[in-house]
Design a protein around this motif. Structure first.
Motif, PDB file in Angstrom:
ATOM      1  N   TRP A  91       0.815  -1.221   0.000  1.00 22.10           N
ATOM      2  CA  TRP A  91       0.000   0.000   0.000  1.00 22.10           C
ATOM      3  C   TRP A  91       0.847   1.269   0.000  1.00 22.10           C
ATOM      4  O   TRP A  91       0.345   2.359   0.254  1.00 22.10           O
ATOM      5  CB  TRP A  91      -0.949   0.000   1.200  1.00 22.10           C
ATOM      6  CG  TRP A  91      -0.263  -0.241   2.504  1.00 22.10           C
ATOM      7  CD1 TRP A  91       0.308   0.690   3.316  1.00 22.10           C
ATOM      8  CD2 TRP A  91      -0.068  -1.499   3.151  1.00 22.10           C
ATOM      9  NE1 TRP A  91       0.849   0.087   4.424  1.00 22.10           N
ATOM     10  CE2 TRP A  91       0.633  -1.261   4.349  1.00 22.10           C
ATOM     11  CE3 TRP A  91      -0.415  -2.823   2.834  1.00 22.10           C
ATOM     12  CZ2 TRP A  91       0.998  -2.277   5.228  1.00 22.10           C
ATOM     13  CZ3 TRP A  91      -0.051  -3.829   3.709  1.00 22.10           C
ATOM     14  CH2 TRP A  91       0.642  -3.558   4.888  1.00 22.10           C
ATOM     15  N   GLN A  94      -0.463   4.075  -1.950  1.00 22.10           N
ATOM     16  CA  GLN A  94      -1.842   4.412  -1.612  1.00 22.10           C
ATOM     17  C   GLN A  94      -1.913   5.539  -0.587  1.00 22.10           C
ATOM     18  O   GLN A  94      -2.917   6.242  -0.491  1.00 22.10           O
ATOM     19  CB  GLN A  94      -2.505   3.146  -1.060  1.00 22.10           C
ATOM     20  CG  GLN A  94      -3.858   3.308  -0.422  1.00 22.10           C
ATOM     21  CD  GLN A  94      -4.363   1.986   0.110  1.00 22.10           C
ATOM     22  OE1 GLN A  94      -4.823   1.160  -0.646  1.00 22.10           O
ATOM     23  NE2 GLN A  94      -4.254   1.786   1.410  1.00 22.10           N
ATOM     24  N   TYR A  97      -2.736   8.922  -1.775  1.00 21.02           N
ATOM     25  CA  TYR A  97      -4.076   8.866  -2.377  1.00 21.02           C
ATOM     26  C   TYR A  97      -5.165   9.006  -1.320  1.00 21.02           C
ATOM     27  O   TYR A  97      -6.207   9.621  -1.561  1.00 21.02           O
ATOM     28  CB  TYR A  97      -4.253   7.544  -3.137  1.00 21.02           C
ATOM     29  CG  TYR A  97      -5.487   7.523  -4.008  1.00 21.02           C
ATOM     30  CD1 TYR A  97      -5.411   7.802  -5.364  1.00 21.02           C
ATOM     31  CD2 TYR A  97      -6.745   7.256  -3.467  1.00 21.02           C
ATOM     32  CE1 TYR A  97      -6.539   7.810  -6.159  1.00 21.02           C
ATOM     33  CE2 TYR A  97      -7.881   7.265  -4.250  1.00 21.02           C
ATOM     34  CZ  TYR A  97      -7.774   7.534  -5.597  1.00 21.02           C
ATOM     35  OH  TYR A  97      -8.900   7.556  -6.379  1.00 21.02           O
ATOM     36  N   GLN A 109      -4.496   4.972   7.058  1.00 21.69           N
ATOM     37  CA  GLN A 109      -3.872   3.681   6.754  1.00 21.69           C
ATOM     38  C   GLN A 109      -3.857   2.787   7.992  1.00 21.69           C
ATOM     39  O   GLN A 109      -4.068   1.575   7.887  1.00 21.69           O
ATOM     40  CB  GLN A 109      -2.457   3.875   6.214  1.00 21.69           C
ATOM     41  CG  GLN A 109      -1.797   2.578   5.746  1.00 21.69           C
ATOM     42  CD  GLN A 109      -2.553   1.917   4.593  1.00 21.69           C
ATOM     43  OE1 GLN A 109      -2.903   2.566   3.614  1.00 21.69           O
ATOM     44  NE2 GLN A 109      -2.836   0.620   4.720  1.00 21.69           N
ATOM     45  N   HIS A 132      -9.014  -6.392  -3.375  1.00 19.22           N
ATOM     46  CA  HIS A 132      -8.795  -4.955  -3.167  1.00 19.22           C
ATOM     47  C   HIS A 132      -8.499  -4.654  -1.698  1.00 19.22           C
ATOM     48  O   HIS A 132      -7.647  -3.816  -1.388  1.00 19.22           O
ATOM     49  CB  HIS A 132     -10.010  -4.154  -3.637  1.00 19.22           C
ATOM     50  CG  HIS A 132     -10.091  -4.031  -5.131  1.00 19.22           C
ATOM     51  ND1 HIS A 132      -9.161  -3.323  -5.861  1.00 19.22           N
ATOM     52  CD2 HIS A 132     -10.969  -4.531  -6.025  1.00 19.22           C
ATOM     53  CE1 HIS A 132      -9.478  -3.380  -7.153  1.00 19.22           C
ATOM     54  NE2 HIS A 132     -10.569  -4.110  -7.274  1.00 19.22           N
ATOM     55  N   ALA A 136      -5.098  -3.071  -0.165  1.00 16.68           N
ATOM     56  CA  ALA A 136      -5.157  -1.826   0.605  1.00 16.68           C
ATOM     57  C   ALA A 136      -4.585  -2.002   2.011  1.00 16.68           C
ATOM     58  O   ALA A 136      -4.424  -1.034   2.736  1.00 16.68           O
ATOM     59  CB  ALA A 136      -6.603  -1.329   0.686  1.00 16.68           C
ATOM     60  N   HIS A 301     -14.091   0.136  -3.629  1.00 10.94           N
ATOM     61  CA  HIS A 301     -13.686   1.534  -3.431  1.00 10.94           C
ATOM     62  C   HIS A 301     -14.357   2.099  -2.186  1.00 10.94           C
ATOM     63  O   HIS A 301     -13.720   2.672  -1.303  1.00 10.94           O
ATOM     64  CB  HIS A 301     -14.063   2.363  -4.662  1.00 10.94           C
ATOM     65  CG  HIS A 301     -13.758   3.826  -4.538  1.00 10.94           C
ATOM     66  ND1 HIS A 301     -14.557   4.690  -3.807  1.00 10.94           N
ATOM     67  CD2 HIS A 301     -12.739   4.572  -5.015  1.00 10.94           C
ATOM     68  CE1 HIS A 301     -14.038   5.907  -3.853  1.00 10.94           C
ATOM     69  NE2 HIS A 301     -12.935   5.863  -4.582  1.00 10.94           N
ATOM     70  N   CYS A 304     -13.178   0.334   1.129  1.00 13.34           N
ATOM     71  CA  CYS A 304     -11.862   0.803   1.592  1.00 13.34           C
ATOM     72  C   CYS A 304     -11.950   2.234   2.108  1.00 13.34           C
ATOM     73  O   CYS A 304     -11.366   2.576   3.139  1.00 13.34           O
ATOM     74  CB  CYS A 304     -10.820   0.701   0.476  1.00 13.34           C
ATOM     75  SG  CYS A 304     -10.429  -0.997   0.014  1.00 13.34           S
TER      76      CYS A 304
END
Ligand SMILES: [Zn+2]
Length: 344
Positions: A91, A94, A97, A109, A132, A136, A301, A304
């Motif tokens: 990740w 990520q 993001y 996170q 996914h 993540a 999406h 997460c």
């Protein structure tokens, strides 16, 4: 604004041109007029990380405060003085993001790393959501399915390959997910869920249950009968022929209720729609990989994003996508909020 450390979120860009500073992300922009040199100093300081008091060296305090208030209202100011790093972790890319979902990437996170998620149905939707979540960095997954891998699954269930044919899906899924990442804990449960009681195999401190099964037809409401009293958030997603949906994601402690959503939805249905609903007791036997993937990805999406930030587009409402038109919209039913659950 208190004199805390502040920094622009890393997904934000800025440009100083003529007598204006423009800060922008996606389709959103904030424009401030002033002396170009001063604006450049302020923007550079905010990009590096600074404090409100330090900024008042460049401009009057009331001007700085008004500017910071505008950025704060957009969720563009983080108190993280650097974007957290996760070198060597899946990740890693990520983290920045995540500032699309909130201001503190590191905290979001951490929430994902701690997340405990149940997935009912490890097929076309659930298998991809699991991939996914693992990518993540989700903490632990409980995977429930009774099925075995069949050749006709391989048009969309990319968690599996030919070597898995005939194996229980939950076993094959754990092998594939472990190969993807060793940072998530896996709990395979081979079980056909037919009632809310069957779900008592799950720990009741899950952060979310994802209902990705399509039998029996009222499986999402069955899940709600377990999740509501347990205080566990629930979301479902499914693909039909020309369309698919994801949501609503309902959170018991925050007024969400799938029963109320279902009642509101039924109340809006025409007599023909009621007749069709009665006639269509079985899910369609037909499936198409791309349309399956896009619904699974949109559901993942929101799953997460919710786990990271506590919010997402399908919170308390259903999103629908019509593949042939490339069109997505929210179900016009009222939000799935319930007075009875408001104070749970
Ligand atoms: Zn209700």
């Amino acid at each position: 604004m208190p004199d805390r450390p502040i920094r622009l979120v890393p997904t934000l860009r800025w440009v100083c041109q003529d007598d204006a500073l423009t800060l922008l992300r996606d389709t959103k922009a904030v424009r401030v007029k002033g002396d170009r040199e001063t604006l450049t100093l302020i923007a550079s300081a905010l990009e590096r990380g600074t404090t409100r008091d330090e900024l008042t060296l460049h401009a009057p305090a009331d001007v700085i405060d008004a500017f910071l208030a505008r950025l704060d209202a957009e969720n563009w100011l983080s108190s993280e003085l650097s974007t957290p790093e996760a070198p060597g972790m899946p990740w890693e890319r990520q983290l920045g993001y995540l500032t699309l979902f909130g201001t503190e990437a590191g905290r979001m996170q951490e929430r994902l790393r701690a997340a405990r998620v149940g997935i009912l149905g490890v097929g076309g939707i659930g298998g991809l959501v699991a991939q996914h979540l693992v990518g993540a960095g989700a903490g632990a997954l409980w995977l429930i399915d009774d099925d075995v891998v069949a050749t006709h699954n391989l048009n969309r269930q990319y968690l599996f390959s030919r070597k898995d044919l005939g194996r229980p899906k939950v076993e094959a899924a754990v092998d594939a997910l472990t190969a993807q990442s060793e940072h998530t804990g896996y709990h395979p449960i081979r079980l056909a869920v037919r009632s809310a009681e069957d779900l008592s195999v799950l720990p009741d401190d899950l952060d979310l249950l994802v209902c990705a099964a399509d039998v029996p037809t009222d499986i999402a409401l069955i899940c709600w009968r377990w999740a509501g009293p347990a205080g566990v958030a629930l979301v479902s997603g499914a693909v039909g022929l020309g369309s698919g949906y994801w949501g609503p994601l309902v959170v018991p402690g925050r007024g969400g209720c799938l029963d109320c959503f279902d009642h509101a939805k039924r109340a809006r249905m025409s007599p023909l729609e009621h007749e069709l609903r009665r006639a269509l007791t079985d899910p369609t036997p037909y499936s198409f990989g791309p349309s399956n993937s896009v619904i699974a990805a949109m559901l993942a999406h929101d799953v997460c994003q919710y786990l990271a930030s506590g919010d997402c587009a399908s919170l308390n409402r259903r999103a629908i996508l019509r593949f042939g038109e490339g069109l997505s919209f929210f179900d016009p039913s009222p939000e799935s909020r319930c007075p009875a659950h408001e104070n749970d």
